[in-house]
Design a protein around this motif. Structure first.
Motif, mmCIF file in Angstrom:
data_model
loop_
_atom_site.group_PDB
_atom_site.id
_atom_site.type_symbol
_atom_site.label_atom_id
_atom_site.label_comp_id
_atom_site.label_asym_id
_atom_site.label_seq_id
_atom_site.Cartn_x
_atom_site.Cartn_y
_atom_site.Cartn_z
ATOM 1 N N PRO A 1 1.458 6.887 -0.218
ATOM 2 C CA PRO A 1 0.741 5.710 -0.730
ATOM 3 C C PRO A 1 1.318 5.349 -2.096
ATOM 4 O O PRO A 1 1.712 6.239 -2.865
ATOM 5 C CB PRO A 1 -0.700 6.208 -0.874
ATOM 6 N N SER B 1 0.811 -1.221 0.000
ATOM 7 C CA SER B 1 0.000 0.000 0.000
ATOM 8 C C SER B 1 0.846 1.273 0.000
ATOM 9 O O SER B 1 0.378 2.321 -0.396
ATOM 10 C CB SER B 1 -0.955 0.002 1.196
ATOM 11 N N GLU C 1 2.488 -4.250 7.976
ATOM 12 C CA GLU C 1 2.186 -4.742 6.622
ATOM 13 C C GLU C 1 3.186 -5.833 6.203
ATOM 14 O O GLU C 1 2.804 -6.833 5.589
ATOM 15 C CB GLU C 1 2.192 -3.573 5.627
#
Ligand code: NA7
Length: 533
Positions: free
Chosen positions: A219, A77, A85
């Motif tokens: 992002p 992401s 993550e």
């Protein structure tokens, strides 16, 4: 307590190295067990849960490439992935390839002993398990054994204390607390901006200032992600050919920092500073070779610190005066600007060293600071710590502690003379921590798997690095390091952060020539190793 005999391979550690080794061993039809001290897979990313923990290799590069399905189905992401993550990626891999069935969690390997008569290793754990196997693969990680400095009074502190590398799973709320962070390496630089936002007062105890470049995290642009995925193999191939196996956003140009004009040099540093990330040091070819070239890159960072930090005295204390890149460069989000906050204070330990930790805080030579919590961001017994913590006995009862008394000695970082059928993943003497670890890990796992397959096909049962090959390799690793500025500072690459540790430059510089050499060794029937039936 289990007993498991006649395994083909025992793998120690279920981080990215151990997980892939297990998958690969199964693919060869080998019986394999993996032993992991943590409660789940992930290694580094299982333990380092401090605020702001993030990989400073970009997410599209910091992942496995062995399965195209895996790399296509997983979507990162952000430009730089967070610890949660990366951990969920590791868990996804474990699920996808059913790895957990052969991993024993919450279990620490205490010893591994080679039996010369049977040619088998016996591995014992803190749960009383006993496993025997032909091969042992140490996938124990380079930064897994924490360094908790022996500061007088350390254990008398009555507040809460934490090490960044052993962070509580439930997280820590520093709201309203007076916090001290000891250390200003990567872990500190990532966590300080976030702790500074929460804490009532934050005191940063700095012994050596670090150079840090901005991450400019964001992002991940879906178009960028899809563009890379459309030809992921080509993207990986290009990155693998850089000295660190880390691709940059700007092309690397073969030129010296000293052969371009002042304007050109500045423009290059400015562009790299604006891009963010570790490839700042890739601006010129001689930044880690020529002190004068290095000084230009260091000066530029010092100027940025001066521009960001409002108090000129604080800015001065934050400015490193060492060779840039000699200690691991840091990548940050708002680190220097954090010192503009009124609740964040820099304590320069070069001026006022820590004298003791007291029940109520930390005493430096000038004053005592009352604290509710202390964060030890003091790093690791890097590269050798996790291996030497295990009682490893090779041929003729020789211990690894004895063999490495004057510093680690390996052949290719993969094998150790006197320790047959023992492989190390990203061991000292291999490029490891100077590269994208995922690339190095995959290379090692595949090399080890090919080696075991080669032996099985030929009915060979024993492989051991020869002393000669090992001696030559150690000389080569030192020679390459001595050609650079790396040995010029007290870095953990040299073991200099741990009192009493032998001062030896442990990683090898330059990934592509290393890979070439490993391939050549394999093609020549594992040249430099003795193989026996
Ligand atoms: P590092 O980079 O080893 O940093 C540890 C920091 O702790 C560093 O600033 C040290 O200062 C400091 N330190 C260590 N012992 C002490 C004592 N006794 N007193 C004061 N300060 C001390 O570890 P990190 O966890 O930040 O990063 C490790 C790697 O993880 C990093 O390089 C990346 O690869 C990811 P020193 O520089 O020794 O003076």
């Amino acid at each position: 307590m289990t007993e498991d005999h006649d395994l083909d391979v025992v793998i120690v550690g279920a981080g990215f190295a151990g997980m892939y080794m297990l998958h690969k061993a199964r693919g060869l039809g080998l019986s394999a067990r993996c032993i992991e001290a943590g409660g789940d897979v992930g290694g580094t990313w299982y333990w380092n849960r401090y605020p702001g923990a993030r990989c400073d290799v970009e997410s599209m590069q910091y992942s496995y490439e062995f399965s195209d399905e895996l790399q296509q189905e997983w979507d990162w992401s952000e430009r730089y992935a967070t610890q949660p993550e990366i951990l969920s990626y590791a868990q996804h891999v474990a699920d996808r390839f059913d790895l957990r069935d052969d991993i024993q969690f919450d279990t620490r390997v205490e010893s591994a002993t080679f039996d010369d008569t049977t040619g088998q290793w016996t591995v014992r754990t803190d749960h009383g398990d006993e496993l025997t196997a032909r091969y042992v693969v140490m996938a124990t990680g380079c930064l897994s054994s924490t360094n908790l400095p022996d500061i007088p009074g350390r254990d008398s502190f009555e507040g809460a204390s934490y090490h960044t590398g052993r962070w509580p799973h439930e997280g820590v709320d520093f709201t309203g607390l007076r916090v001290g962070v000891i250390g200003t390496g990567s872990s500190a630089i990532q966590s300080i901006p976030l702790i500074g936002q929460e804490a009532a007062e934050l005191h940063v105890f700095q012994r050596t200032p670090s150079y840090s470049v901005p991450a400019h995290n964001r992002p991940l642009d879906p178009d960028e992600r899809e563009r890379i995925k459309a030809d992921y193999a080509a993207f990986r191939d290009v990155n693998r050919l850089t000295p660190t196996a880390i691709g940059g956003r700007r092309p690397s140009i073969e030129r010296s920092a000293l052969e371009v004009s002042e304007e050109e040099r500045r423009a290059e540093y400015e562009a790299r500073w604006a891009d963010g990330g570790l490839t700042y040091l890739g601006a010129f070819t001689d930044l880690l070779i020529d002190p004068a070239a290095n000084a230009t890159a260091a000066d530029f960072i010092r100027e940025q610190i001066e521009a960001i930090v409002e108090d000129p005295e604080v800015a001065k204390r934050l400015m490193p005066d060492t060779v840039v890149g000699c200690k691991r460069m840091c990548v940050d989000t708002g680190y220097y600007a954090t010192f503009n906050r009124p609740n964040v204070h820099l304590v320069d330990l070069r001026e006022t060293p820590i004298e003791e930790i007291t029940p109520g805080g930390i005493r430096t030579s000038d004053t005592h600071r009352e604290l509710d919590a202390i964060v030890f961001a003091t790093g690791f017994d890097a590269m050798t710590g996790a291996l030497l913590r295990i009682d490893i006995k090779g041929r003729d009862g020789q211990t690894l502690q004895d063999a490495w008394e004057a510093g680690p000695r390996t052949y290719l970082g993969l094998g150790i003379a006197g320790f047959p059928n023992l492989f190390v993943i990203t061991g000292p003497g291999s490029p490891s921590v100077l590269t994208n670890m995922l690339v190095s890990i995959q290379h090692h796992v595949e090399w080890i798997a090919d080696c075991i397959a080669h032996m099985r096909e030929r009915g060979l049962h024993r492989i051991e690095a020869t002393l000669d090959a090992q001696d030559q390799w150690v000389d080569y690793v030192n020679m390459v390091a001595d050609f650079t500025l790396f040995p010029s500072c007290n870095s953990w690459y040299l073991g200099a952060n741990v009192p009493g540790k032998a001062r030896v430059f442990m990683p090898l510089l330059g990934f592509p020539p290393y890979v070439e050499r490993c391939t050549e060794v394999a093609e020549k029937g594992y040249e430099g190793f003795a193989l026996q039936a």
